[in-house]
Write an enzyme that holds these catalytic residues in place. Structure first.
Site, PDB file in Angstrom:
ATOM      1  N   GLY A   8       0.159   5.485  -4.343  1.00  0.00           N
ATOM      2  CA  GLY A   8      -0.423   6.755  -4.778  1.00  0.00           C
ATOM      3  C   GLY A   8       0.106   7.919  -3.958  1.00  0.00           C
ATOM      4  N   ASN A  33     -10.978  -2.275  -5.577  1.00  0.00           N
ATOM      5  CA  ASN A  33     -10.179  -1.365  -6.410  1.00  0.00           C
ATOM      6  C   ASN A  33     -10.820  -1.070  -7.770  1.00  0.00           C
ATOM      7  OD1 ASN A  33      -7.051  -2.708  -5.129  1.00  0.00           O
ATOM      8  ND2 ASN A  33      -8.091  -0.841  -4.511  1.00  0.00           N
ATOM      9  N   TRP A  34     -11.855  -1.870  -8.149  1.00  0.00           N
ATOM     10  CA  TRP A  34     -12.569  -1.553  -9.400  1.00  0.00           C
ATOM     11  C   TRP A  34     -13.283  -0.204  -9.304  1.00  0.00           C
ATOM     12  CZ3 TRP A  34     -10.903  -4.285 -13.231  1.00  0.00           C
ATOM     13  CH2 TRP A  34     -10.610  -5.639 -13.096  1.00  0.00           C
ATOM     14  N   ASP A  75       0.832  -1.212   0.000  1.00  0.00           N
ATOM     15  CA  ASP A  75       0.000   0.000   0.000  1.00  0.00           C
ATOM     16  C   ASP A  75       0.864   1.259   0.000  1.00  0.00           C
ATOM     17  OD1 ASP A  75      -2.359   1.398  -0.056  1.00  0.00           O
ATOM     18  OD2 ASP A  75      -2.791   1.177   2.086  1.00  0.00           O
ATOM     19  N   SER A  81      -8.299  -4.570   5.090  1.00  0.00           N
ATOM     20  CA  SER A  81      -8.928  -4.310   3.791  1.00  0.00           C
ATOM     21  C   SER A  81      -9.342  -5.568   3.025  1.00  0.00           C
ATOM     22  CB  SER A  81      -8.002  -3.454   2.909  1.00  0.00           C
ATOM     23  OG  SER A  81      -7.683  -2.244   3.556  1.00  0.00           O
ATOM     24  N   ARG A 101     -11.924   2.539  -8.489  1.00  0.00           N
ATOM     25  CA  ARG A 101     -10.987   3.639  -8.774  1.00  0.00           C
ATOM     26  C   ARG A 101     -11.247   4.230 -10.162  1.00  0.00           C
ATOM     27  NH1 ARG A 101      -5.230   2.545  -5.833  1.00  0.00           N
ATOM     28  NH2 ARG A 101      -6.144   1.970  -3.839  1.00  0.00           N
TER      29      ARG A 101
END
Ligand code: IPE
Ligand code: IPE
Ligand code: MG
Length: 241
Positions: free
Chosen positions: A21, A66-67, A18, A192, A69
């Protein structure tokens, strides 16, 4: 170099990679630069894990959540995955790495799915270390699908026939031992939706290091932390001395 007990190396280490970003943003770059930089961390960590004698390394690469995003980031991640697998395949194979995936790979874009299937097939006889990529993975979906699979294939006559061992045999991880150590990078202290069943007695190590900065030394620190834990499995300290 920190000292490690080479006789007490975790057999299976799982990592929630993680912080890509935020790491990129902190340098004024876009998120995809962070993901691309994370590939070098994967290479280094895999090499280090193998050298240390770890037999299974599971990396959480893409969750079902995460789809949600931005589509551009999703596309970038899928391209990165295909490129990384394609360009690293020979090196993985030559280094004795067996590739596996957990998660619903049918839900990945077709080219991504095909490159995974090819890499799994090519490396299936390797025995150096097993690299497990969690792709389109959700622990709750994994457990739900296990229950569905039991109903469909085992047709249990009595409710007592459904045991934890039977459920384990229907998870994506059916041929993979539970991890002894779970690492999460980037300072987030949560799991998560990752391997909820398998981490029942796993030692958890959280580090503030973001994934693109993660290297062998950080892995060694995590293993050292693990080696300083007393794993009691419900017993008293005296019982396990
Ligand atoms: C982890 O880094 C990679 C994936 C989830 C695919 P993130 O992309 O979550 O980075 P942060 O957490 O936003 O910094
Ligand atoms: C977990 O990271 C998923 C992966 C590392 C692939 P996220 O960045 O998606 O998790 P949350 O949203 O912060 O919990
Ligand atoms: Mg994140």
């Amino acid at each position: 170099m920190l000292s490690l007990d080479l006789l007490n190396i975790p057999n299976h280490i799982a990592i929630i990679m993680d912080g890509n970003g935020r790491w990129a943003k902190a340098q004024g770059k876009d998120r995809l630069f962070g993901h691309a930089s994370g590939v070098e961390s994967v290479r280094d960590t895999l090499k280090a894990a193998k050298e240390l004698g770890v037999k299974f390394l599971t990396l959480y690469a893409f969750s079902t959540e995460n789809w949600s995003r931005p589509q551009m980031e999703i596309d970038g991640l899928m391209d990165l995955l295909i490129n990384a697998i394609t360009s690293e395949l020979d090196s993985l194979d030559n280094n004795g790495v067996r590739l596996m995936t957990i998660g619903e790979i049918d839900g990945l874009p077709e080219n991504c799915k095909q490159s995974m299937i090819q890499a799994i097939e090519k490396t299936k006889e390797n025995t150096g270390i097993t690299l497990v990529l969690a792709l389109n993975y959700s622990a709750r979906i994994e457990i739900t699908k296990a229950v569905q699979s039991i109903l469909l294939h085992e047709k249990p006559a009595n409710e007592e026939d459904i045991t934890p061992e039977l459920i384990s045999r229907h998870l994506f991880t059916k041929n993979i031992p539970d991890p002894e150590l779970l690492i999460r990078t980037s300072g987030e202290n949560r799991v998560s939706n990752f391997m909820l069943w398998q981490i029942a007695y796993t030692e958890l190590h959280f580090t503030s290091v973001c994934w693109p900065d993660f290297r062998k030394d950080h892995l060694v620190v995590a293993i050292q932390d693990y080696q300083n834990r007393e794993r009691r499995f419900g017993k008293t300290s005296e019982q396990i001395q």
